[in-house]
Design an enzyme around this catalytic site. Structure first.
Site, short mmCIF file in Angstrom:
data_model
loop_
_atom_site.label_atom_id
_atom_site.label_comp_id
_atom_site.label_asym_id
_atom_site.label_seq_id
_atom_site.Cartn_x
_atom_site.Cartn_y
_atom_site.Cartn_z
N HIS A 139 110.71 -8.25 44.51
CA HIS A 139 109.39 -7.99 45.08
C HIS A 139 109.50 -7.07 46.31
O HIS A 139 108.72 -6.12 46.46
CB HIS A 139 108.72 -9.31 45.51
CG HIS A 139 107.99 -10.02 44.43
ND1 HIS A 139 108.64 -10.68 43.41
CD2 HIS A 139 106.66 -10.19 44.19
CE1 HIS A 139 107.75 -11.23 42.61
NE2 HIS A 139 106.54 -10.94 43.05
N HIS A 190 112.37 -16.72 48.71
CA HIS A 190 113.51 -15.92 49.13
C HIS A 190 113.84 -16.23 50.58
O HIS A 190 113.01 -16.76 51.33
CB HIS A 190 113.22 -14.42 49.00
CG HIS A 190 113.22 -13.92 47.59
ND1 HIS A 190 114.38 -13.73 46.87
CD2 HIS A 190 112.20 -13.59 46.76
CE1 HIS A 190 114.07 -13.28 45.66
NE2 HIS A 190 112.76 -13.21 45.57
#
Length: 529
Positions: A139, A190
């Site tokens: 991302h 993350h």
């Protein structure tokens, strides 16, 4: 999960032996050097998440995460080609294809897990995101590469936008990239290291793109069919050397899809250059923007609707067709020893046919997925909040961290010491150690204690979630290991023929978007004259 003769988990499930057995030393060594960093930052991520979480932010970051996905860009990119922005479309295709491929390449190369849950809670609207490895963040790579490239175009002397519009688009770009990158931390998907390296990769790809892409385009446009074939061969070689993951991770599927997109794009560029070589503005073999000014809004809407229909129709027809005709071909090639099978893909000799309806991790959704996508857009508060391991990588890391903590406890010189238990100063090596043992546990200590205690993911309903639910009590006995692996979410069974199928389908999608659909628009009178 593999099991031995006694129904017990295979050797390696209780420690890091799994990755030591599955990875060659040159991949295992850097993984072990980076793994402590992933573990070290997890309590800080949990502290950050708890400090700023609200229901509104949960919905915002879960929804905006969709704007950094491969699916979003696969739906959005063709529109650029059909609405008079082919140069921008070409740049985005190259950026995103390289970003997805190389971030997936690194993920499968190092097999680093996501930060542990618990203590983190994972907030997402995608059921497959947690199945991938964590490092680096795709991302972040996508968002940063697009942002850097967009800012470069806005600052270009060739830009014809007004200062006010340029300022607005620049602010929008900063908001976009900040929402995506910060959202990966907020959503517990993350760590800091993941998004920093992912962002750095995005910057690198963007700089390489606007530095060298014109020369590469010129090579494809002016080259012979042999030169284009060489470019395609290089892409296929990169696909072939994509690392085999230690776990059943779907990163390769995304890399494969965008490799197919890149191949189809190169074929379309080369063909357009041959068929319409007179146009060289704003880009070789593309139509100038001025020709689109004569199109009415109704005609533009028809172009978009027909283009989307052509893309989805190609996928809906070609995918089942290839999945039906390829298995016998693959069985024949397998007998001749000509196949190079990938791990976690079932060989054609081991199945009779591929199921008609595959619930898979597709970059481009099918027609049947569209109602659910529209529902999610209309109701952005719908999201899943999960606590506990969700993938094989999560489960192995949970067990490995649990084992590490057990060994650290056994190796502690103060464990069970009567002198320490009685508070005898003579039983300690230093006053500092006694202070650490006796001090009140901090919030970070509490988060660290949660690490490695999960047994399976618990989904909290987003409709009733406040975003501040307490963590449930998890069993920490190692006897629940088999249950842990039995309850995690796994990718579905994948078949060897899907590799070629995905390449062909996504190659066709790119060709239709760039070359095929515009030709069809011209045939039915929707091409500007």
């Amino acid at each position: 999960m593999g099991k031995g003769a006694e129904g017990q988990p295979d050797a390696g499930l209780r420690s890091l032996n799994h990755y030591q057995n599955e990875l060659p030393p040159w991949r295992y060594w850097p993984r072990q050097k980076l793994l402590p960093l992933v573990r070290y930052e997890t309590p800080y991520l949990a502290w950050f998440q708890e400090k700023i979480r609200t229901p509104a932010l949960d919905s915002y970051f879960a929804f905006t995460a969709n704007l950094g996905t491969h699916t979003f860009f696969m739906v959005f990119l063709p529109i650029l080609f059909w609405s008079g922005y082919p140069s921008l479309g070409r740049g985005m295709v190259h950026l995103l294809a390289s970003g997805i491929f190389f971030s997936g390449f690194i993920k499968d190369l190092l097999c680093l897990p996501r930060p542990l849950s618990p203590p983190l809670q994972r907030i997402t609207m995608s059921g497959s995101a947690a199945l991938e490895y964590g490092f680096p963040s795709s991302h972040s790579t996508n968002a940063v590469s697009v942002a850097v490239y967009s800012l470069h175009l806005l600052d270009s002397p060739d830009s014809t936008l007004s200062p006010d519009l340029t300022f607005f688009l620049r602010i929008l770009t900063y908001l976009y990239v900040t929402s995506i990158v910060l959202g990966r931390l907020y959503c517990g998907m993350h760590g800091f290291f993941d998004v920093i390296v992912g962002s750095a990769l995005g910057v690198l790809l963007a700089v390489l793109h606007y530095t060298y892409d014109p020369a590469i385009d010129e090579y494809v446009h002016s080259g012979s069919a042999k030169q284009v074939a060489l470019v395609i061969l290089i892409i296929l070689t990169l696909v072939r050397i994509h690392p085999e993951p230690a776990d059943d991770c779907p990163c390769f599927d995304d890399s494969l899809a965008f490799a197919g997109v890149t191949i189809g794009a190169q074929i379309a560029y080369w063909h357009l250059a041959r068929a319409n070589a007179t146009w060289d503005s704003p880009h070789p073999s593309t139509l100038p923007r001025s020709r689109f000014e004569a199109i009415s809004w109704m005609q533009m809407g028809l172009r978009l609707a027909i283009g989307v229909f052509l893309v989805f129709a190609w996928r809906e027809i070609m995918k089942p067709f290839l999945l039906r005709i390829l298995p016998p071909v693959f069985r024949g090639l397998e007998k001749l020893g000509l196949l190079l099978p990938r791990r976690f893909f079932t060989k054609a000799s081991q199945y009779t046919k591929v199921p008609a309806q595959l619930k898979d991790h597709d970059v481009l959704p099918s027609f049947s997925d569209i109602p659910n996508i529209i529902t999610n857009i209309r109701h952005p508060r719908r999201r899943a909040i999960s606590i506990g391991p969700q993938s094989e990588a999560d489960a192995y890391e949970t067990l490995a961290y649990r084992e590490k903590r057990r060994r650290d406890s056994l190796s502690s010189p103060y464990r069970g010491s009567p002198a320490v238990d009685a508070g005898n100063d003579e039983g300690s090596r230093s006053g500092t150690t006694l202070h650490k043992l006796s001090r009140k546990p901090s919030k970070l200590d509490e988060y660290e204690h949660m690490m490695g205690t999960g047994t399976n993911a618990v989904d909290v309903s987003s409709e009733s979630a406040t975003g501040m639910e307490p963590f449930p009590e998890f069993i920490s006995d190692e006897r629940d290991e088999e249950k842990l692996f039995a309850q995690i979410k796994r990718p579905r069974v994948r078949y060897d023929v899907e590799v070629v199928t995905k390449l062909v389908v996504y190659c066709g999608i790119a060709w239709i978007s760039i070359d095929g659909a515009p030709v069809f628009f011209e045939m039915i009178g929707l091409m500007p004259s």
